[in-house]
Design a protein around this motif. Structure first.
Motif, mmCIF file in Angstrom:
data_model
loop_
_atom_site.group_PDB
_atom_site.id
_atom_site.type_symbol
_atom_site.label_atom_id
_atom_site.label_comp_id
_atom_site.label_asym_id
_atom_site.label_seq_id
_atom_site.Cartn_x
_atom_site.Cartn_y
_atom_site.Cartn_z
ATOM 1 N N PHE A 185 32.184 4.323 -17.538
ATOM 2 C CA PHE A 185 31.474 4.691 -18.747
ATOM 3 C C PHE A 185 30.009 5.024 -18.459
ATOM 4 O O PHE A 185 29.360 5.652 -19.265
ATOM 5 C CB PHE A 185 31.557 3.557 -19.772
ATOM 6 N N THR A 186 29.492 4.582 -17.335
ATOM 7 C CA THR A 186 28.106 4.884 -17.000
ATOM 8 C C THR A 186 28.000 5.946 -15.914
ATOM 9 O O THR A 186 26.906 6.311 -15.521
ATOM 10 C CB THR A 186 27.384 3.619 -16.521
ATOM 11 N N ASN A 210 28.686 -3.022 -30.222
ATOM 12 C CA ASN A 210 27.856 -2.636 -29.092
ATOM 13 C C ASN A 210 28.638 -1.552 -28.369
ATOM 14 O O ASN A 210 29.657 -1.817 -27.753
ATOM 15 C CB ASN A 210 27.581 -3.832 -28.184
ATOM 16 N N HIS A 258 34.814 6.147 -26.993
ATOM 17 C CA HIS A 258 33.865 5.111 -27.378
ATOM 18 C C HIS A 258 34.449 3.746 -27.037
ATOM 19 O O HIS A 258 35.585 3.450 -27.411
ATOM 20 C CB HIS A 258 33.570 5.164 -28.879
ATOM 21 N N SER A 314 26.513 9.811 -20.894
ATOM 22 C CA SER A 314 26.819 8.672 -21.749
ATOM 23 C C SER A 314 25.607 8.261 -22.556
ATOM 24 O O SER A 314 24.479 8.624 -22.283
ATOM 25 C CB SER A 314 27.303 7.487 -20.911
ATOM 26 N N SER A 315 25.887 7.458 -23.568
ATOM 27 C CA SER A 315 24.813 6.876 -24.352
ATOM 28 C C SER A 315 25.287 5.535 -24.854
ATOM 29 O O SER A 315 26.474 5.291 -24.984
ATOM 30 C CB SER A 315 24.455 7.776 -25.550
ATOM 31 N N THR A 316 24.356 4.624 -25.129
ATOM 32 C CA THR A 316 24.703 3.297 -25.598
ATOM 33 C C THR A 316 23.930 3.003 -26.870
ATOM 34 O O THR A 316 22.735 3.238 -26.951
ATOM 35 C CB THR A 316 24.363 2.232 -24.539
ATOM 36 N N SER A 369 23.760 0.109 -30.439
ATOM 37 C CA SER A 369 24.196 -1.147 -31.027
ATOM 38 C C SER A 369 24.192 -0.986 -32.531
ATOM 39 O O SER A 369 23.277 -0.413 -33.106
ATOM 40 C CB SER A 369 23.261 -2.298 -30.624
ATOM 41 N N THR A 402 29.449 1.851 -25.990
ATOM 42 C CA THR A 402 29.198 2.722 -24.857
ATOM 43 C C THR A 402 30.074 3.950 -25.001
ATOM 44 O O THR A 402 31.238 3.844 -25.398
ATOM 45 C CB THR A 402 29.513 2.009 -23.530
ATOM 46 N N CYS A 403 29.551 5.107 -24.685
ATOM 47 C CA CYS A 403 30.279 6.356 -24.907
ATOM 48 C C CYS A 403 30.500 7.086 -23.593
ATOM 49 O O CYS A 403 29.551 7.359 -22.862
ATOM 50 C CB CYS A 403 29.491 7.241 -25.876
#
Length: 334
Positions: A30-31, A48, A60, A35-37, A39, A50-51
């Motif tokens: 996922f990283t 919370n 997601h 990606s973006s995170t 909350s 992670t994309c």
């Protein structure tokens, strides 16, 4: 819904479950992509998020959700509203949601899907126009994809010779006749464009206690980890199950990622629909068992039937105790 969409809607009520090898996937994937995170909090969801974004799908991952089906539906509607405001990017991109813990999962006919952290909870939303086969074959294909991935996990932990993976019509996956995975397909209509929400649950580390009577009765369950640890005679307590991994360090996020990738590969096939439809039926038959007695789940009297074949459109041909044959479209086998 009309026409073929209406046909699959009847089947959807029934279900209301070349990528890299699963052992090469990890949560870190996922990283390793765009990606973006973020909350956020929504009702009883702890999101919370992670994309993982690729050119063909967005996945997601969230900490905890009531239901991946409901969250996917929410994100689809949110995406649709954004598009109406002028952002037309990725209009027909596959959207998927997975989570580490699911608190209010559901199975067929509104039955409870019991979920514990460490298992796979996944929904993949696919626009109907991207389905490359007869719509009623989608559940069979999903079941086959999940069966193949589970089989690879058992090979990794060296128990495949003692463990038989099969599919039960239309899309349940069994190990040694115990249920290890299920699929729920629902639909969402956005401005006249239907989407299918393919919900998939896999018992990766935990096998829930399934009641044998009442509205939530079902087939006895198992988990991939239970089968893997039978090889060494290990006894894993439920308290420790979610902290253990199986077959080369694979976790639920990795399995969810591969299932998503396999489904996306499938919907991007460019073979003629009739050719690919035949391949789906043939592929499903390779994992199926015919000739064994099964119980119709929601029929009074626990009617027993024997599956004897599968039709080109995914209907199951069965023989009743009276010797007569018929086709099942919207029935459940226990």
């Amino acid at each position: 819904m009309r026409g073929s969409i209406r046909h699959v809607a009847a089947v959807a009520v029934l279900f209301h479950r070349s990528a890299a090898p699963v052992s090469t996937f990890a949560s870190a994937a996922f990283t390793n992509h765009k990606s973006s995170t973020t909350s956020a909090s929504n009702n009883n969801n702890s999101r919370n998020m992670t994309c993982l974004s690729t050119d063909r799908y967005v996945l997601h991952r969230m900490d905890s959700l009531e239901s991946t089906q409901d969250e996917t539906r929410r994100l689809l509607r949110e995406q649709h509203e954004s598009q109406q405001e002028g952002n037309r990017n990725n209009k027909q991109q596959v959207l998927a949601v997975t989570c580490d813990k699911q608190t209010k999962g559901r199975g067929t006919s509104g039955r409870q899907w019991i979920g514990t952290k460490g298992n796979v909870f996944l929904t993949v939303a696919i626009p109907a126009q991207k389905i490359p086969v007869i719509l009623t074959l989608l559940p069979l294909k999903v079941g086959t994809i999940v069966a193949k991935i589970i089989s690879k996990l058992l090979v990794d932990c060296e128990v495949s010779s003692q463990s038989k993976v099969t599919v039960k019509w239309p899309n349940d996956v069994l190990i040694n006749q115990r249920k290890v995975a299920g699929v729920l397909i629902e639909s969402e209509l956005l401005d006249g464009e239907p989407w299918f929400l393919v919900g998939i649950g896999v018992n990766l580390v935990h096998a829930p206690d399934v009641p044998t009577t009442g509205p939530n009765r079902g087939r006895p369950s198992t988990s991939v980890q239970n089968i893997c640890h039978q090889r060494t005679g290990g006894d894993i307590s439920r308290e420790n199950e979610s902290n253990k991994s199986i077959g080369g360090g694979v976790d639920a996020a990795a399995v969810a990622t591969e299932i998503t990738a396999e489904l996306v590969d499938f919907v991007h096939q460019d073979l003629p629909k009739d050719v690919l439809s035949r391949e789906v039926v043939t592929g499903w038959k390779e994992w199926a068992e015919f000739g064994k007695q099964q119980v119709l789940r929601d029929v009074e009297g626990n009617e027993i039937v024997v599956p004897i074949g599968i039709e080109h459109d995914g209907q199951l041909r069965v023989r009743g105790q009276d010797g007569r044959e018929r086709l099942l479209v919207a029935d459940y086998l226990l």
